[in-house]
Design a protein around this motif. Sequence first.
Motif, PDB file in Angstrom:
ATOM      1  N   LYS A   1      44.215  35.243  59.816  1.00  0.00           N
ATOM      2  CA  LYS A   1      45.503  35.190  60.427  1.00  0.00           C
ATOM      3  C   LYS A   1      46.613  35.515  59.659  1.00  0.00           C
ATOM      4  CE  LYS A   1      44.066  31.363  63.035  1.00  0.00           C
ATOM      5  NZ  LYS A   1      44.362  29.675  63.409  1.00  0.00           N
ATOM      6  N   ILE A   2      46.446  36.319  58.561  1.00  0.00           N
ATOM      7  CA  ILE A   2      47.433  36.824  57.687  1.00  0.00           C
ATOM      8  C   ILE A   2      48.427  38.147  58.531  1.00  0.00           C
ATOM      9  CG2 ILE A   2      46.409  39.043  56.797  1.00  0.00           C
ATOM     10  CD1 ILE A   2      47.981  36.547  54.438  1.00  0.00           C
ATOM     11  N   ASP A   3      49.553  37.887  58.555  1.00  0.00           N
ATOM     12  CA  ASP A   3      50.320  38.855  59.217  1.00  0.00           C
ATOM     13  C   ASP A   3      51.117  39.626  58.476  1.00  0.00           C
ATOM     14  OD1 ASP A   3      52.750  36.251  60.400  1.00  0.00           O
ATOM     15  OD2 ASP A   3      52.511  37.320  58.415  1.00  0.00           O
ATOM     16  N   SER A   4      51.015  39.679  57.069  1.00  0.00           N
ATOM     17  CA  SER A   4      51.914  40.556  56.347  1.00  0.00           C
ATOM     18  C   SER A   4      51.410  40.727  54.761  1.00  0.00           C
ATOM     19  CB  SER A   4      53.349  40.220  56.511  1.00  0.00           C
ATOM     20  OG  SER A   4      53.494  39.025  55.982  1.00  0.00           O
TER      21      SER A   4
ATOM     22  N   GLN B   1      62.949  38.165  48.574  1.00  0.00           N
ATOM     23  CA  GLN B   1      63.724  39.164  49.191  1.00  0.00           C
ATOM     24  C   GLN B   1      62.799  40.120  50.254  1.00  0.00           C
ATOM     25  OE1 GLN B   1      66.557  40.669  46.145  1.00  0.00           O
ATOM     26  NE2 GLN B   1      67.718  41.069  47.735  1.00  0.00           N
ATOM     27  N   LEU B   2      61.869  40.578  49.531  1.00  0.00           N
ATOM     28  CA  LEU B   2      60.873  41.354  50.575  1.00  0.00           C
ATOM     29  C   LEU B   2      60.380  40.768  51.809  1.00  0.00           C
ATOM     30  CD1 LEU B   2      58.683  43.235  47.612  1.00  0.00           C
ATOM     31  CD2 LEU B   2      60.391  44.316  49.242  1.00  0.00           C
ATOM     32  N   VAL B   3      60.026  39.522  51.562  1.00  0.00           N
ATOM     33  CA  VAL B   3      59.374  38.719  52.579  1.00  0.00           C
ATOM     34  C   VAL B   3      60.374  38.499  53.730  1.00  0.00           C
ATOM     35  CG1 VAL B   3      58.019  36.622  53.423  1.00  0.00           C
ATOM     36  CG2 VAL B   3      57.391  37.836  51.000  1.00  0.00           C
ATOM     37  N   LEU B   4      61.466  37.828  53.095  1.00  0.00           N
ATOM     38  CA  LEU B   4      62.422  37.304  54.043  1.00  0.00           C
ATOM     39  C   LEU B   4      63.124  38.763  54.951  1.00  0.00           C
ATOM     40  CD1 LEU B   4      64.505  35.019  51.786  1.00  0.00           C
ATOM     41  CD2 LEU B   4      63.241  34.336  53.815  1.00  0.00           C
ATOM     42  N   SER B   5      63.169  39.889  54.255  1.00  0.00           N
ATOM     43  CA  SER B   5      63.540  40.981  55.016  1.00  0.00           C
ATOM     44  C   SER B   5      62.651  41.500  56.018  1.00  0.00           C
ATOM     45  CB  SER B   5      63.983  42.332  53.823  1.00  0.00           C
ATOM     46  OG  SER B   5      64.958  41.705  53.087  1.00  0.00           O
ATOM     47  N   GLY B   6      61.430  41.134  55.736  1.00  0.00           N
ATOM     48  CA  GLY B   6      60.381  41.653  56.873  1.00  0.00           C
ATOM     49  C   GLY B   6      60.402  41.205  58.110  1.00  0.00           C
ATOM     50  N   THR B   7      60.103  41.960  59.261  1.00  0.00           N
ATOM     51  CA  THR B   7      60.211  41.675  60.352  1.00  0.00           C
ATOM     52  C   THR B   7      58.741  42.332  61.182  1.00  0.00           C
ATOM     53  OG1 THR B   7      61.445  43.427  61.219  1.00  0.00           O
ATOM     54  CG2 THR B   7      62.529  41.290  60.996  1.00  0.00           C
ATOM     55  N   LYS B   8      58.349  41.934  62.339  1.00  0.00           N
ATOM     56  CA  LYS B   8      57.636  42.672  62.922  1.00  0.00           C
ATOM     57  C   LYS B   8      57.704  44.128  62.861  1.00  0.00           C
ATOM     58  CE  LYS B   8      53.793  41.999  65.368  1.00  0.00           C
ATOM     59  NZ  LYS B   8      52.565  41.643  64.925  1.00  0.00           N
ATOM     60  N   LYS B   9      56.466  44.655  62.475  1.00  0.00           N
ATOM     61  CA  LYS B   9      56.368  46.154  62.676  1.00  0.00           C
ATOM     62  C   LYS B   9      57.201  46.904  61.461  1.00  0.00           C
ATOM     63  CE  LYS B   9      54.476  47.372  67.290  1.00  0.00           C
ATOM     64  NZ  LYS B   9      54.717  48.076  68.356  1.00  0.00           N
ATOM     65  N   SER B  10      57.723  45.999  60.457  1.00  0.00           N
ATOM     66  CA  SER B  10      58.700  46.655  59.617  1.00  0.00           C
ATOM     67  C   SER B  10      57.965  46.882  58.193  1.00  0.00           C
ATOM     68  CB  SER B  10      59.742  45.532  59.316  1.00  0.00           C
ATOM     69  OG  SER B  10      59.269  44.547  58.592  1.00  0.00           O
ATOM     70  N   VAL B  11      58.551  47.741  57.465  1.00  0.00           N
ATOM     71  CA  VAL B  11      58.207  48.030  56.169  1.00  0.00           C
ATOM     72  C   VAL B  11      59.318  47.974  55.243  1.00  0.00           C
ATOM     73  CG1 VAL B  11      57.267  49.931  54.407  1.00  0.00           C
ATOM     74  CG2 VAL B  11      56.328  49.909  57.097  1.00  0.00           C
TER      75      VAL B  11
ATOM     76  N   PHE C   1      54.391  45.149  53.854  1.00  0.00           N
ATOM     77  CA  PHE C   1      53.989  45.925  55.242  1.00  0.00           C
ATOM     78  C   PHE C   1      53.600  44.662  56.231  1.00  0.00           C
ATOM     79  CE2 PHE C   1      53.044  49.198  52.429  1.00  0.00           C
ATOM     80  CZ  PHE C   1      53.389  50.392  53.123  1.00  0.00           C
ATOM     81  N   ASP C   2      54.142  44.682  57.371  1.00  0.00           N
ATOM     82  CA  ASP C   2      53.662  43.923  58.432  1.00  0.00           C
ATOM     83  C   ASP C   2      52.134  44.242  58.763  1.00  0.00           C
ATOM     84  OD1 ASP C   2      54.545  41.894  60.742  1.00  0.00           O
ATOM     85  OD2 ASP C   2      53.539  43.963  61.693  1.00  0.00           O
ATOM     86  N   SER C   3      51.414  43.312  59.239  1.00  0.00           N
ATOM     87  CA  SER C   3      49.996  43.479  59.534  1.00  0.00           C
ATOM     88  C   SER C   3      49.896  44.528  60.395  1.00  0.00           C
ATOM     89  CB  SER C   3      49.317  42.443  59.895  1.00  0.00           C
ATOM     90  OG  SER C   3      49.825  41.802  61.215  1.00  0.00           O
ATOM     91  N   TYR C   4      50.935  45.007  61.347  1.00  0.00           N
ATOM     92  CA  TYR C   4      50.536  46.188  62.257  1.00  0.00           C
ATOM     93  C   TYR C   4      50.034  47.264  61.496  1.00  0.00           C
ATOM     94  CZ  TYR C   4      52.472  49.912  65.133  1.00  0.00           C
ATOM     95  OH  TYR C   4      52.517  51.046  65.959  1.00  0.00           O
TER      96      TYR C   4
END
Length: 204
Positions: A102-105, A123-133, A148-151
């Motif tokens: 179930k990991i998503d990033s 900061q990296l995690v908090l800045s991450g959104t769906k499909k983001s790098v 990296f998002d899991s996308y």
Amino acid sequence: MKLKHFTKMTGIIILAAGSSSRLGTPKQNLIYKNETLLQRAIKAAQSTGCYPIIVVLGANFKAINPTVEDLPVSIVYNAEWNEGMSSSIRLGISELQKNQAKIDSVILMLCDQPFVNTELLHQLVLSGTKKSVVVCAYNSGIGPPVFFDSYYFPELLLLKGNEGAKKLILKHEAHITTIPFPLGSIDIDTLDDFERLKDFGKKN
């Protein structure tokens, strides 16, 4: 401070399989402020609350593994380390998916950037959104550590050679977020680099 919301969704892969050919000795074991560079990287990762933390070793495994084998991380051996960084990324992502469906990033980080700390990883995690790098900005460019998002996991599993994830990052430039990390330019490739690091540490 820990990122409770992300604890079971964002993994960290520490890429530490290189041979340190320019240095002449395993950079993973260099001591800076009473810890090896690899131990420092693991400590920064552990304090985030991210899980799991996977350390990919390869060259000089027998010399490096004893320094970290008792730490609460998953250590995997990359028998194809001489192919380049991409082989370690593939192995790390495969291990991440195997153990955490179930990991998503994920954050990809190196062991030779001694000023990567928990706050930067937050900061990296908090800045991450769906499909983001999310990448770090320094030296008028971008570089690791990278979120990296899991996308992007399928594409990370297709990387080849020594270019690491840079090709993938540039391909998806429209989805990139950058955060400033001026000290990211300090990494250890040669003995001169390490001497400069020690001088810097005495002044700061």
